[in-house]
Design a protein around this motif. Sequence first.
Motif, PDB file in Angstrom:
ATOM      1  N   THR A  10     -10.061   2.474  -7.446  1.00 46.93           N
ATOM      2  CA  THR A  10     -10.065   2.548  -5.989  1.00 46.93           C
ATOM      3  C   THR A  10     -10.351   3.981  -5.545  1.00 46.93           C
ATOM      4  OG1 THR A  10      -7.711   3.064  -5.845  1.00 46.93           O
ATOM      5  CG2 THR A  10      -8.331   0.732  -5.912  1.00 46.93           C
ATOM      6  N   ASN A  11     -10.677   4.136  -4.275  1.00 47.96           N
ATOM      7  CA  ASN A  11     -10.891   5.467  -3.722  1.00 47.96           C
ATOM      8  C   ASN A  11      -9.591   6.258  -3.679  1.00 47.96           C
ATOM      9  OD1 ASN A  11     -13.665   5.235  -3.370  1.00 47.96           O
ATOM     10  ND2 ASN A  11     -13.444   4.278  -1.351  1.00 47.96           N
ATOM     11  N   GLU A  12      -8.455   5.532  -3.552  1.00 46.50           N
ATOM     12  CA  GLU A  12      -7.169   6.217  -3.596  1.00 46.50           C
ATOM     13  C   GLU A  12      -6.947   6.840  -4.973  1.00 46.50           C
ATOM     14  OE1 GLU A  12      -7.627   3.234  -2.355  1.00 46.50           O
ATOM     15  OE2 GLU A  12      -7.138   3.525  -0.230  1.00 46.50           O
ATOM     16  N   SER A  37       0.829  -1.198   0.000  1.00 50.49           N
ATOM     17  CA  SER A  37       0.000   0.000   0.000  1.00 50.49           C
ATOM     18  C   SER A  37       0.863   1.247   0.000  1.00 50.49           C
ATOM     19  CB  SER A  37      -0.929  -0.008   1.211  1.00 50.49           C
ATOM     20  OG  SER A  37      -1.665   1.178   1.281  1.00 50.49           O
TER      21      SER A  37
END
Length: 450
Positions: A177-179, A31
Amino acid sequence: MTNLKRLYIKSGMKKNIPEFMVTDHSSDLKSCINKVERLSNCIEIANLINSELSIGKLLSNVMTATQKVFLAESVSLLLVDEKTGDLTFQIALGEVGDDIKELYRLKKGQGIAGLVAETGMPLNLEDAYEHPNFSSEADRKTGYRTRAMLCVPLRIRGEIIGVIQVINKQTSPFVFTNEELEMLMTIGSSAAVAIDTARMHRIILQRETLERDLKLAREVQESFLPKDLPVIANYRFAAVNQPALEIGGDFYNFFKLPSDKLGIVLGDVSGKGISASLGMARLTSDLQYYTLVSPEPRDLLTSINKVLCDRAKRGMFVTLIYLLLDPQKNRLQIANAGHLPPVYCDQNGPRLLGDEGKKGPPLGILLDAEYHQETFNLAENASVTLFTDGVIEAKNTSAELFGLKRVLKVIKSRPNDPEAICRGITNAVDRFAATEGRTDDLTLLSFTIP
């Protein structure tokens, strides 16, 4: 330690004997690596943004890099049309990008992009078809299939100026993704600032170009205005030409003719800027020649009209009044081509000179137009004043026109002083339009009879 495992000590059954517990943090490391990659990509795109002031190249560079970074099938950038408020495609990259740009524009609130532009809320959709605001019209027209989508607003100083869309992730799990949404929001913020900067840069360049054109137009205009006033026994002349913020095609001139006669012309070439100034310059040269070839005022206007009609471009025309003065007889002949009539002032007060029915159309419009002339005897101590529409059409804060009555009032107060007439009208117009400013040139010519 192997496999990126870390050891933690925990109390066991025996007080002084440690028991080892193994915890796997490889996902945390992954991550962290992803975050570093996203940050690096943001920096790369930011560098692209900051290296370009041409808005077309800027948008193309940003969206090309965005498509690559997000591993997306297609990306698009829409900007708000300042006139209509609609969203229009500026960049659309992907399989059907060209089709989308040609087919589509959105109202605010329409579709996903319209919703984001209206609400300012970014969206991350796993399947766009499941969102109630999604419109499949573009898919139907192009044969494309929209699935996953990111959409973020472009905001500057609290105002939404557009949106960025990223569509269809090309790698498993084929959703964003939210990222990645946060990353696109960061890119969008930088892009919005860059777009605003590019627009301001373009405005500055346009202003500089306009200023150069206005300076050149003024130089051309001044070079063709007479440097000296006529010298005729007992006659007095005065003239004023004051440019406005937008240089027009106002002009005046004097032509010495056989038998001690004097040709006097005042006119206005349509348009603004350098084109009007160049048109005025060329017309002045034509008049210099045709005043000798065509001594009668009506014949002069007929000849000039044919010349202008033959080379007329983009609807350019000229309003013009020509006076032929015979100082020995105090006689004046007038031909008018769509211009304001002169004001004649004698002991009976100021009034317009000439029959409105004898006025012809502006020059350069009708090839077969007919022009007439009138003859007047001038009284002693009388004055004749010519002017362009920049005088009577000057406006105050209430959008009221300066008008002819105010011109007549000024002339009446100083009936036989050409310098005072020109100065008085100029000052009166400047006071009247002080707040709004003049948008047209102000040109005056006056003379008195002995």
